[in-house]
Motif scaffolding. Structure first.
Motif, PDB file in Angstrom:
ATOM      1  N   TRP A  44      73.173  26.950  41.319  1.00 29.95           N
ATOM      2  CA  TRP A  44      72.384  25.766  40.805  1.00 29.95           C
ATOM      3  C   TRP A  44      71.846  26.305  39.591  1.00 29.95           C
ATOM      4  N   PHE A  45      71.777  25.354  38.743  1.00 32.01           N
ATOM      5  CA  PHE A  45      70.987  25.705  37.459  1.00 32.01           C
ATOM      6  C   PHE A  45      70.199  24.262  36.876  1.00 32.01           C
ATOM      7  N   GLY A  46      69.182  24.482  36.073  1.00 36.71           N
ATOM      8  CA  GLY A  46      68.901  23.131  35.135  1.00 36.71           C
ATOM      9  C   GLY A  46      67.538  22.633  35.935  1.00 36.71           C
ATOM     10  N   GLU A  47      67.124  23.372  36.948  1.00 36.19           N
ATOM     11  CA  GLU A  47      65.918  22.739  37.864  1.00 36.19           C
ATOM     12  C   GLU A  47      64.599  22.729  36.951  1.00 36.19           C
ATOM     13  N   GLY A  48      64.595  23.523  36.058  1.00 35.89           N
ATOM     14  CA  GLY A  48      63.279  23.473  35.152  1.00 35.89           C
ATOM     15  C   GLY A  48      62.993  22.181  34.847  1.00 35.89           C
ATOM     16  N   ALA A  49      64.147  21.333  34.484  1.00 35.32           N
ATOM     17  CA  ALA A  49      64.187  19.956  33.889  1.00 35.32           C
ATOM     18  C   ALA A  49      63.292  18.916  34.823  1.00 35.32           C
ATOM     19  N   LEU A  50      63.561  19.321  36.106  1.00 31.47           N
ATOM     20  CA  LEU A  50      62.922  18.359  37.117  1.00 31.47           C
ATOM     21  C   LEU A  50      61.413  18.657  37.337  1.00 31.47           C
ATOM     22  N   MET A  51      60.865  19.679  36.932  1.00 28.43           N
ATOM     23  CA  MET A  51      59.453  20.174  36.982  1.00 28.43           C
ATOM     24  C   MET A  51      58.629  19.977  35.890  1.00 28.43           C
ATOM     25  N   ASP A  52      59.137  19.984  34.892  1.00 27.04           N
ATOM     26  CA  ASP A  52      58.245  19.871  33.465  1.00 27.04           C
ATOM     27  C   ASP A  52      59.464  19.161  32.387  1.00 27.04           C
ATOM     28  N   GLU A  53      58.715  19.094  31.390  1.00 24.85           N
ATOM     29  CA  GLU A  53      59.308  18.379  29.893  1.00 24.85           C
ATOM     30  C   GLU A  53      59.616  19.904  29.471  1.00 24.85           C
ATOM     31  N   VAL A  54      60.561  20.562  29.885  1.00 21.06           N
ATOM     32  CA  VAL A  54      60.926  21.766  29.297  1.00 21.06           C
ATOM     33  C   VAL A  54      62.320  21.716  28.483  1.00 21.06           C
ATOM     34  N   THR A  55      62.526  22.714  27.714  1.00 16.80           N
ATOM     35  CA  THR A  55      63.849  22.782  26.867  1.00 16.80           C
ATOM     36  C   THR A  55      64.575  23.741  27.843  1.00 16.80           C
ATOM     37  N   HIS A  56      65.824  23.643  27.688  1.00 18.78           N
ATOM     38  CA  HIS A  56      66.869  24.406  28.398  1.00 18.78           C
ATOM     39  C   HIS A  56      66.686  25.989  27.741  1.00 18.78           C
ATOM     40  N   THR A  57      66.515  26.996  28.201  1.00 15.42           N
ATOM     41  CA  THR A  57      66.708  28.339  28.021  1.00 15.42           C
ATOM     42  C   THR A  57      68.008  28.767  27.632  1.00 15.42           C
ATOM     43  N   ALA A  58      69.144  27.997  28.030  1.00 14.65           N
ATOM     44  CA  ALA A  58      70.568  28.443  27.839  1.00 14.65           C
ATOM     45  C   ALA A  58      71.360  27.297  27.861  1.00 14.65           C
ATOM     46  N   THR A  59      72.601  27.542  27.296  1.00 14.81           N
ATOM     47  CA  THR A  59      73.568  26.548  27.395  1.00 14.81           C
ATOM     48  C   THR A  59      74.581  26.981  28.619  1.00 14.81           C
ATOM     49  N   ALA A  60      74.902  25.693  29.444  1.00 17.33           N
ATOM     50  CA  ALA A  60      75.992  25.753  30.341  1.00 17.33           C
ATOM     51  C   ALA A  60      77.174  24.976  29.971  1.00 17.33           C
ATOM     52  N   GLU A  61      78.187  25.651  30.184  1.00 18.65           N
ATOM     53  CA  GLU A  61      79.403  24.948  30.050  1.00 18.65           C
ATOM     54  C   GLU A  61      80.655  25.378  31.113  1.00 18.65           C
ATOM     55  N   SER A  62      81.241  24.578  31.766  1.00 16.82           N
ATOM     56  CA  SER A  62      82.171  24.550  32.575  1.00 16.82           C
ATOM     57  C   SER A  62      83.622  25.102  31.879  1.00 16.82           C
ATOM     58  N   ILE A  63      84.046  26.251  32.698  1.00 14.05           N
ATOM     59  CA  ILE A  63      85.208  26.841  31.930  1.00 14.05           C
ATOM     60  C   ILE A  63      86.383  26.601  32.815  1.00 14.05           C
ATOM     61  N   THR A  64      86.238  26.163  34.109  1.00 12.48           N
ATOM     62  CA  THR A  64      87.294  25.405  34.748  1.00 12.48           C
ATOM     63  C   THR A  64      87.017  24.036  35.197  1.00 12.48           C
ATOM     64  N   MET A  65      87.912  23.367  35.714  1.00 14.31           N
ATOM     65  CA  MET A  65      87.910  22.122  36.523  1.00 14.31           C
ATOM     66  C   MET A  65      86.826  22.501  37.678  1.00 14.31           C
ATOM     67  N   SER A  66      85.511  21.805  37.538  1.00 12.45           N
ATOM     68  CA  SER A  66      84.279  22.162  38.444  1.00 12.45           C
ATOM     69  C   SER A  66      83.972  20.705  39.148  1.00 12.45           C
ATOM     70  N   SER A  67      83.435  20.876  40.226  1.00 13.11           N
ATOM     71  CA  SER A  67      82.858  19.681  40.869  1.00 13.11           C
ATOM     72  C   SER A  67      81.315  20.088  41.204  1.00 13.11           C
ATOM     73  N   LEU A  68      80.499  19.079  40.697  1.00 21.72           N
ATOM     74  CA  LEU A  68      79.105  18.969  40.582  1.00 21.72           C
ATOM     75  C   LEU A  68      78.469  17.941  41.005  1.00 21.72           C
ATOM     76  N   PHE A  69      77.301  18.205  41.474  1.00 19.05           N
ATOM     77  CA  PHE A  69      76.274  17.259  41.978  1.00 19.05           C
ATOM     78  C   PHE A  69      75.378  17.220  40.990  1.00 19.05           C
ATOM     79  N   ILE A  70      74.826  15.993  40.435  1.00 23.03           N
ATOM     80  CA  ILE A  70      73.710  16.153  39.326  1.00 23.03           C
ATOM     81  C   ILE A  70      72.775  15.334  40.083  1.00 23.03           C
ATOM     82  N   LEU A  71      71.446  15.897  40.033  1.00 21.24           N
ATOM     83  CA  LEU A  71      70.173  15.336  40.410  1.00 21.24           C
ATOM     84  C   LEU A  71      69.221  15.040  39.354  1.00 21.24           C
TER      85      LEU A  71
END
Length: 112
Positions: A44-71
């Motif tokens: 999992w990744f990106g949970e800092g966005a749920l805690m505060d108004e923070v900017t992402h510290t990295a870029t995340a890019e799918s490099i294969t066909m991916s299955s994700l759940f977005i909260l």
């Protein structure tokens, strides 16, 4: 690949990767791209966005066909109201972590 989150953008959701591969990278002050992690199913990744108004510290890019759940931040707010003990536990855990949660690398870590 599809860009899921971009370094420097304010986040509004976190991602749970069920299958596929996501590459996490950062860009330094000279504009050079550095691959930091490659995440696989169970991460999992990106949970800092749920805690505060923070900017992402990295870029995340799918490099294969991916299955994700977005909260979304809004949905997580509902979970926090409905299950405060669970929410407090997650908040404490995430506040201690600073790296991607990749079970193959470190099951106790996470990424904003």
């Amino acid at each position: 690949g599809e860009c899921l989150m971009r370094q420097g953008d304010v986040g509004d959701c976190m991602f749970f990767l069920f299958q596929g591969i996501v590459q996490v990278s950062t860009t330094d002050e000279w504009g050079h791209n550095h691959v930091e992690y490659t995440l696989k199913g169970g991460s999992w990744f990106g949970e800092g966005a749920l805690m505060d108004e923070v900017t992402h510290t990295a870029t995340a890019e799918s490099i294969t066909m991916s299955s994700l759940f977005i909260l979304s931040k809004a949905d997580f707010a509902g979970v926090r109201r409905e299950f405060p003990d669970f929410s407090d536990s997650l908040t404490r855990r995430w506040s201690l972590d600073s790296l991607p949660c990749d079970p193959a690398k470190s099951p106790e870590s996470s990424l904003r």
